[in-house]
Design an enzyme around this catalytic site. Sequence first.
Site, PDB file in Angstrom:
ATOM      1  CB  SER A 126      -0.877  -0.007   1.245  1.00  0.00           C
ATOM      2  OG  SER A 126      -0.040   0.122   2.392  1.00  0.00           O
ATOM      3  CG  ASP A 176      -3.889  -2.917  -1.101  1.00  0.00           C
ATOM      4  OD1 ASP A 176      -4.929  -2.974  -1.798  1.00  0.00           O
ATOM      5  OD2 ASP A 176      -3.867  -3.170   0.124  1.00  0.00           O
TER       6      ASP A 176
HETATM    7 ZN   LIG Z   1      -8.502  -2.799   0.435  1.00  0.00          ZN
END
Ligand SMILES: [Zn+2]
Length: 339
Positions: A50, A83
């Site tokens: 992320s 992500d």
């Molecule tokens: Zn998610």
Amino acid sequence: MPLIPMRVLLDHAAENDYGVVALNVNNMEQIQAIMIAAKETDSPVIIQASRGARKYSNDAYLRHLILAAVELNPTIPIVMHLDHGNSPETCASAIEQNFTSVMMDGSLDAAGEVPSSFEYNVRVTKEVTDAAHAVGVSVEGEIGALGGIEDGHGAGLSEEEAQEHLTDPDQAEEFVALTGVDALAVAIGTSHGAYKFKKKPTGDVLKMDLIEEIHRRLPNTHLVMHGSSSVPQELQDIINQYGGGLNQTYGVPVEAIKKGIANGVRKVNVDTDNRLAITGAIRKVFVESPEAFDPRKYLVPARAAMAEVCKARMIAFGQAGHAGDIPIKTCKEMIDFYG
Ligand SMILES: [Zn+2]
């Protein structure tokens, strides 16, 4: 083999009726845990990072750690996925850093605070799809908004608010037609983080029938379930047994995920379960061996605990045994496919 675009793996999963767990990483031990599990179960893998992970570990560390996983595991197909990219710029910087797949999450505004308009979502996602496909990189979009906080970004929607932003099948159809995404994250009542449901989820909060409807309309789009940790009771118990203070919570049962996989779900995001496993293992060492101070003393069992969770999901979702039969294509080779 080189890192592969996610589309290659998910196409194979669709043709062979299995799902693939997408596992979040921040550091070396988590990447090692995934590769231990992949090797032991002969699984292709999606390793995802992320924005928070990229900030924590730095892109250069992430890139080299994942390339080390590639080098040490030449028979395992690996996808490196972003992500929850929050903007076209974030996705572009990921592609520069070797990511072979990106998620453009335009379901929320760029700050991740509030649900965005359909028009905004289409515009930013289409921009990313055009740029990514031109270099053979896969794209995941999201329609509808999930509850919880994605890796510390934004305020997050509550379980109740999330129920008001479930994916609308009409919009999903239109969104895919307008953006050309390879994979679509859908909101079916799940949320990010450990606190998903206050009681064991039933069909009125975890809407698996919505997945069936979306799959019926979009049979060629790979569906993605976010916030799909199962939050096993035993992992909660270990943490609390060794001094933790988790409140009782319920995740998405593996059986519900399997039902999703039978209805077009090809990518299943799991992060919390691994965090719980790591924390439980470390807490246990701290309580049982207060004299220990070598980080390996707790990182070795932490890594092993995460590998066990990864293995269990790889087996349950059906990707186990498939590492050797993916028809490998590089990003370069996917340019023609998209062109
Ligand atoms: Zn998610």
